[in-house]
Design an enzyme around this catalytic site. Sequence first.
Site, mmCIF file in Angstrom:
data_model
loop_
_atom_site.group_PDB
_atom_site.id
_atom_site.type_symbol
_atom_site.label_atom_id
_atom_site.label_comp_id
_atom_site.label_asym_id
_atom_site.label_seq_id
_atom_site.Cartn_x
_atom_site.Cartn_y
_atom_site.Cartn_z
ATOM 1 C CB CYS A 1 -6.880 10.269 -0.455
ATOM 2 S SG CYS A 1 -8.557 9.930 0.122
ATOM 3 C CB ILE A 2 -7.019 5.447 -1.589
ATOM 4 C CG1 ILE A 2 -5.500 5.450 -1.428
ATOM 5 C CG2 ILE A 2 -7.475 4.096 -2.120
ATOM 6 C CD1 ILE A 2 -4.991 4.479 -0.404
#
Length: 477
Positions: free
Chosen positions: A421-422
């Site tokens: 994810c980020i």
Amino acid sequence: MFKNAFANLQKVGKSLMLPVSVLPIAGILLGVGSANFSWLPAVVSHVMAEAGGSVFANMPLIFAIGVALGFTNNDGVSALAAVVAYGIMVKTMAVVAPLVLHLPAEEIASKHLADTGVLGGIISGAIAAYMFNRFYRIKLPEYLGFFAGKRFVPIISGLAAIFTGVVLSFIWPPIGSAIQTFSQWAAYQNPVVAFGIYGFIERCLVPFGLHHIWNVPFQMQIGEYTNAAGQVFHGDIPRYMAGDPTAGKLSGGFLFKMYGLPAAAIAIWHSAKPENRAKVGGIMISAALTSFLTGITEPIEFSFMFVAPILYIIHAILAGLAFPICILLGMRDGTSFSHGLIDFIVLSGNSSKLWLFPIVGIGYAIVYYTIFRVLIKALDLKTPGREDATEDAKATGTSEMAPALVAAFGGKENITNLDACITRLRVSVADVSKVDQAGLKKLGAAGVVVAGSGVQAIFGTKSDNLKTEMDEYIRNH
């Protein structure tokens, strides 16, 4: 059971990041366009507002696609199946719900009794993902061979969506009514308590990477606002962007992300042993700037989360209190992704009492710094730079990271699923005991979370690039 549940929740959290990633551009367009700045030509403002509004209007469909891709290793067929499933499910409910509720279709539409919102998109995405994983290799008789394999997935997803739409026509009205009741309570009746609870729980879920799931109803569901053009917006973020004066309840995030946590990072730096202070200072200042500018807080939080959990509990409480403080003081600003300086400036068009943010924020910074500095010293907490014995991490070049990371996760045979994810690598492994957590930290991970067969390594915003490099290495070796 727990292993599978956590792994699936990880995938849900990760899959929600794809639709969330479109919020910054959509938020900027809608926020700036709706603000009607005097220096911006009216036609440009209108185009920007309509462009941003179109994204928010289609958020259920975007969530459907994101969830489907998240559970199928980004296979495009699942995205197509999600679009088909969502469209069919919505239209099925539009036909069946009036028969079930014995109400005219117009009344059902006006009262949103069959409007599933982003939750409907998530359900449709889940249908498409399940059908893809179940049927993408299906074999049919030769005369139906054209529809075999992946081509069968949108077909079966559409059929499943009809059944789902019929079922939801019966069960969604009471569910939707309960959601609406909670929405009214959280957005209008008692937002101080609601968003205080939201902020505390959201921080508590960060260590497990599940906060994205918790964010969805608050960001994209609660409250309702209809603009002059008749467009309806749900969720605190879309409503604020559209100009709803009652939205902006998420503004408390600016206090602890722009001020509190950067101050905590400075306290950790100042508390390090003299011989480690320069090294720790470089790391903490970088993490503080990241939090201040972008609102990405994991590099700071994971530096003390496991070595000093008492500090993290206090941080979660202070984060929860930040939201009621802003609400009670009438402070409002917009966020599209996270609460950093970029959002603070760009999305300030519909803000209220913007001048109070730095004043209250500095006060919050003093509170954070004082608490962290005192407790680290008093309890002799082993925050970065205060360890009894430290071992310098070896510098690893970009070209060496992929094989080193694969090895740290136990080798490519041990990796059953690889994603990101980020701010974190999300890896499912066959044998957790083969994962070298110390090795991951030496490679630059701010923290490692293990639950069941899922392992998360926090590498900050470079995580997605690292995942790509690891994926290429695994394919070619």
